[in-house]
Design an enzyme around this catalytic site. Structure first.
Site, PDB file in Angstrom:
ATOM      1  N   HIS A 147       5.792   7.704   2.523  1.00 55.23           N
ATOM      2  CA  HIS A 147       5.328   6.354   2.136  1.00 55.23           C
ATOM      3  C   HIS A 147       6.239   5.260   2.689  1.00 55.23           C
ATOM      4  O   HIS A 147       6.284   4.155   2.149  1.00 55.23           O
ATOM      5  CB  HIS A 147       5.249   6.184   0.593  1.00 55.23           C
ATOM      6  CG  HIS A 147       4.072   6.873  -0.019  1.00 55.23           C
ATOM      7  ND1 HIS A 147       4.118   7.437  -1.281  1.00 55.23           N
ATOM      8  CD2 HIS A 147       2.807   7.072   0.437  1.00 55.23           C
ATOM      9  CE1 HIS A 147       2.940   7.962  -1.568  1.00 55.23           C
ATOM     10  NE2 HIS A 147       2.135   7.768  -0.549  1.00 55.23           N
TER      11      HIS A 147
ATOM     12  N   GLY B  80      -0.691   5.752  -5.655  1.00 57.87           N
ATOM     13  CA  GLY B  80      -2.045   5.781  -5.072  1.00 57.87           C
ATOM     14  C   GLY B  80      -2.587   7.179  -5.291  1.00 57.87           C
ATOM     15  O   GLY B  80      -2.322   7.801  -6.331  1.00 57.87           O
TER      16      GLY B  80
ATOM     17  N   ARG C 215      -0.282   5.696  12.500  1.00 58.25           N
ATOM     18  CA  ARG C 215       0.606   6.141  11.425  1.00 58.25           C
ATOM     19  C   ARG C 215       0.703   7.664  11.511  1.00 58.25           C
ATOM     20  O   ARG C 215      -0.320   8.356  11.552  1.00 58.25           O
ATOM     21  CB  ARG C 215       0.015   5.748  10.077  1.00 58.25           C
ATOM     22  CG  ARG C 215       0.761   6.360   8.914  1.00 58.25           C
ATOM     23  CD  ARG C 215       0.029   6.098   7.627  1.00 58.25           C
ATOM     24  NE  ARG C 215       0.724   6.726   6.527  1.00 58.25           N
ATOM     25  CZ  ARG C 215       0.118   7.170   5.443  1.00 58.25           C
ATOM     26  NH1 ARG C 215      -1.182   7.064   5.316  1.00 58.25           N
ATOM     27  NH2 ARG C 215       0.814   7.723   4.480  1.00 58.25           N
TER      28      ARG C 215
ATOM     29  N   ASN D  52      -4.760   4.204  10.747  1.00 55.45           N
ATOM     30  CA  ASN D  52      -4.117   4.913   9.644  1.00 55.45           C
ATOM     31  C   ASN D  52      -5.053   6.038   9.218  1.00 55.45           C
ATOM     32  O   ASN D  52      -5.995   5.825   8.458  1.00 55.45           O
ATOM     33  CB  ASN D  52      -3.888   3.896   8.511  1.00 55.45           C
ATOM     34  CG  ASN D  52      -3.145   4.476   7.340  1.00 55.45           C
ATOM     35  OD1 ASN D  52      -2.966   5.691   7.247  1.00 55.45           O
ATOM     36  ND2 ASN D  52      -2.715   3.611   6.433  1.00 55.45           N
TER      37      ASN D  52
ATOM     38  N   ARG E  16      -1.697  16.554  -6.616  1.00 48.48           N
ATOM     39  CA  ARG E  16      -0.438  17.274  -6.350  1.00 48.48           C
ATOM     40  C   ARG E  16       0.420  17.309  -7.619  1.00 48.48           C
ATOM     41  O   ARG E  16       0.496  16.313  -8.340  1.00 48.48           O
ATOM     42  CB  ARG E  16       0.344  16.593  -5.232  1.00 48.48           C
ATOM     43  CG  ARG E  16      -0.240  16.826  -3.857  1.00 48.48           C
ATOM     44  CD  ARG E  16       0.483  16.033  -2.793  1.00 48.48           C
ATOM     45  NE  ARG E  16      -0.414  15.065  -2.187  1.00 48.48           N
ATOM     46  CZ  ARG E  16      -0.026  14.027  -1.454  1.00 48.48           C
ATOM     47  NH1 ARG E  16       1.261  13.815  -1.227  1.00 48.48           N
ATOM     48  NH2 ARG E  16      -0.912  13.203  -0.950  1.00 48.48           N
TER      49      ARG E  16
ATOM     50  N   GLU F  14       0.134  -1.275   4.920  1.00 51.58           N
ATOM     51  CA  GLU F  14       0.708  -0.347   5.911  1.00 51.58           C
ATOM     52  C   GLU F  14       0.245  -0.696   7.327  1.00 51.58           C
ATOM     53  O   GLU F  14       1.008  -0.575   8.281  1.00 51.58           O
ATOM     54  CB  GLU F  14       0.301   1.092   5.564  1.00 51.58           C
ATOM     55  CG  GLU F  14       0.963   1.583   4.287  1.00 51.58           C
ATOM     56  CD  GLU F  14       0.342   2.850   3.728  1.00 51.58           C
ATOM     57  OE1 GLU F  14      -0.896   2.937   3.707  1.00 51.58           O
ATOM     58  OE2 GLU F  14       1.091   3.734   3.296  1.00 51.58           O
TER      59      GLU F  14
ATOM     60  N   GLY G 138      -0.939   1.323  -8.828  1.00 50.19           N
ATOM     61  CA  GLY G 138       0.120   0.355  -9.138  1.00 50.19           C
ATOM     62  C   GLY G 138      -0.365  -1.088  -9.039  1.00 50.19           C
ATOM     63  O   GLY G 138       0.045  -1.953  -9.812  1.00 50.19           O
TER      64      GLY G 138
HETATM   65  P1  ADP Z   1      -4.206   6.345  -0.901  1.00 45.89           P
HETATM   66  O1  ADP Z   1      -2.964   6.964  -1.439  1.00 45.89           O
HETATM   67  O2  ADP Z   1      -5.240   7.347  -0.483  1.00 45.89           O
HETATM   68  O3  ADP Z   1      -3.976   5.227   0.108  1.00 45.89           O
HETATM   69  P2  ADP Z   1      -4.848   4.217  -2.744  1.00 45.89           P
HETATM   70  O4  ADP Z   1      -3.510   3.594  -2.692  1.00 45.89           O
HETATM   71  O5  ADP Z   1      -6.010   3.452  -2.225  1.00 45.89           O
HETATM   72  O6  ADP Z   1      -4.887   5.671  -2.162  1.00 45.89           O
HETATM   73  O7  ADP Z   1      -5.117   4.563  -4.284  1.00 45.89           O
HETATM   74  C1  ADP Z   1      -6.271   5.262  -4.677  1.00 45.89           C
HETATM   75  C2  ADP Z   1      -6.196   5.472  -6.180  1.00 45.89           C
HETATM   76  O8  ADP Z   1      -6.150   4.187  -6.815  1.00 45.89           O
HETATM   77  C3  ADP Z   1      -7.448   6.156  -6.717  1.00 45.89           C
HETATM   78  O9  ADP Z   1      -7.150   7.482  -7.050  1.00 45.89           O
HETATM   79  C4  ADP Z   1      -7.786   5.398  -7.982  1.00 45.89           C
HETATM   80  O10 ADP Z   1      -7.596   6.241  -9.092  1.00 45.89           O
HETATM   81  C5  ADP Z   1      -6.749   4.298  -8.081  1.00 45.89           C
HETATM   82  N1  ADP Z   1      -7.349   3.012  -8.436  1.00 45.89           N
HETATM   83  C6  ADP Z   1      -8.020   2.151  -7.650  1.00 45.89           C
HETATM   84  N2  ADP Z   1      -8.446   1.082  -8.380  1.00 45.89           N
HETATM   85  C7  ADP Z   1      -8.021   1.292  -9.647  1.00 45.89           C
HETATM   86  C8  ADP Z   1      -8.135   0.586 -10.880  1.00 45.89           C
HETATM   87  N3  ADP Z   1      -8.785  -0.569 -10.957  1.00 45.89           N
HETATM   88  N4  ADP Z   1      -7.557   1.122 -11.972  1.00 45.89           N
HETATM   89  C9  ADP Z   1      -6.910   2.285 -11.903  1.00 45.89           C
HETATM   90  N5  ADP Z   1      -6.749   2.994 -10.786  1.00 45.89           N
HETATM   91  C10 ADP Z   1      -7.308   2.528  -9.683  1.00 45.89           C
END
Ligand code: ADP
Length: 407
Positions: free
Chosen positions: A183, A213, A93, A7, A244, A386, A335
């Protein structure tokens, strides 16, 4: 079958080596043998974390390109010292499959040529996966089959009223413009987990999912199929994201280009890389820092307010689009891990049965229901996986090829 799922994203490469058995009983489809994450791409000092069984290694590596990152990952998982089995197939991916690819596809020279054409359409999004495909081919040779699994494919089911922009049909046809949605692998993974967890048959699952994310999107899923989603022709449309903008008045692009005497490409770069939570706050794209700084930083507060408000609007819109849902699901880094953000998005939505249980909601990262048992519209946190979808789809695709060759 031993499958390596790759990925490749804009700043990281995630990979997982697993033993996949399509058609095996529930819970035995996949056994993970090793998983890794390379962060800090595309160039400079990166960190590789590799877990094999219970052993976790962390290593600093200097990288010059995505290709170099993938070659390094492959060198590690094929290192005889680790004692891992040989890779039988690789799944990649690919973010944008365009109109051509609506299902997982074996990569041959013709497919590669079409993927390269698509790169022109979505250079920001497909370049890392194409680099990953080339690097894998060079390292493992032609003998290892590879499949491309597309983020757009899950949304191939969008009905016309959700996939069309209200622009001239002639322009749309000539340039292949439609709402694709992204996604998809994450939505497929969350949908499968929801069905397993609740005993719901896939073709009866009607959900609203928020994938939050670095990239963020919402999906309306009716009877197991995507009927609307917030990202469109590219992953720029929809929710507020890390960097974005999501939805805006399209007239802004020309207006900013004229006022700032900037090229269209520069404005697009602002909207993709300098906007969203980062742009609004003037501080960071990271929700953890924004939550921590909210009380003393007006930009942080504004960014979180706009982020949550936009997400709530989409939940309302998708309730209307679906005529009500069975459940609401949160996934993605934010989330899954931020109880504050989940609560703020659903604030004031009791009127439609969305209510959180503060104790259940305070658990982070774990799969499960976060609404009280009597909430009319139950809400869940479901971690996305994923790589599991990439591995399963690749095993199915390559399995079919092997059957054909034996015939
Ligand atoms: P991607 O879209 O790159 O796969 P992720 O799904 O791993 O990213 O999400 C990354 C985001 O998750 C980061 O920008 C961070 O702000 C958020 N994040 C990770 N842990 C936490 C947390 N405990 N509380 C709030 N946000 C979080």
């Amino acid at each position: 079958m031993i499958v390596l799922a790759l990925n490749c994203g804009s700043s990281s490469v995630k990979f997982r080596l697993s033993h996949v058995q399509p058609g095996a009983p529930e819970g035995e489809h996949e056994r993970s043998l090793a998983r890794g994450l390379l962060e800090g791409l595309p160039a400079g000092e990166a960190v590789l974390s590799l877990r094999v069984g219970e052993r976790v290694e962390r290593e600093k590596v200097v990288l010059r390109s995505y290709e170099g990152a993938v070659r390094h990952a492959l060198d590690r998982v094929t290192d005889p010292a680790l004692g891992l089995p040989a890779i039988a197939a690789v799944g990649h991916r690919v973010v944008h499959g365009g109109a051509r690819f609506t299902r997982p596809t074996l990569i041959d020279p013709e497919v590669m040529a079409v993927l390269e054409e698509l790169e022109a359409l979505a250079p920001l999004h497909n370049a890392p996966s194409l680099a990953g495909i080339r690097a894998t081919r060079m390292t493992l040779g032609l003998g290892t089959p590879m499949a491309a699994v597309f983020d757009t494919a899950f949304h191939a089911s969008l009905p016309e009223h959700a996939s069309h922009y209200a622009i001239s049909s002639d322009l749309a046809r000539r340039h292949g413009i439609r709402r694709f949605g992204f996604h998809g692998l994450s939505y497929q993974s969350v949908l499968a987990s929801y069905c397993r967890m609740t005993g719901t048959p896939l073709e009866r699952a009607t959900l609203i999912v928020l994938h939050l994310g670095n990239g963020c999107s919402a999906a309306a899923i009716k009877d197991g199929r995507s009927v609307d989603t917030s990202m469109g022709f590219t992953p720029l449309e929809g929710l507020v994201m890390g960097t974005r903008s999501g939805d805006l008045d399209p007239a802004l692009v020309g207006y900013l280009a004229r006022k700032e005497r900037a090229s269209i490409e520069t404005v697009e770069e602002w909207l993709n890389g300098q906007s969203g939570l980062l742009g609004l706050s003037g501080l960071t794209h990271d929700v953890r820092t924004l939550v921590a700084r909210e009380s003393d930083h007006p930009g942080a507060r504004l960014a979180l307010e706009v982020f949550c408000y936009r997400a709530r609007k989409y939940v309302g819109a998708y309730l209307a689009a679906l005529g009500g849902a069975q459940a609401m699901v949160f996934t993605g880094g934010i989330g899954e891990n931020s109880p504050e953000i989940r609560a703020r998005i659903l604030e004031g939505m009791e009127w439609c049965g969305l209510r959180l249980d503060p104790v259940l909601n305070s658990r982070s990262g774990a799969e499960g229901r976060i609404s009280p048992p009597d909430a009319a519209l139950p809400t869940y946190v479901i971690p996305t996986d994923e790589e599991l979808i990439i591995a399963q789809e690749t095993a199915l695709c390559v399995g079919k090829l092997k059957k054909t060759l034996r015939m």
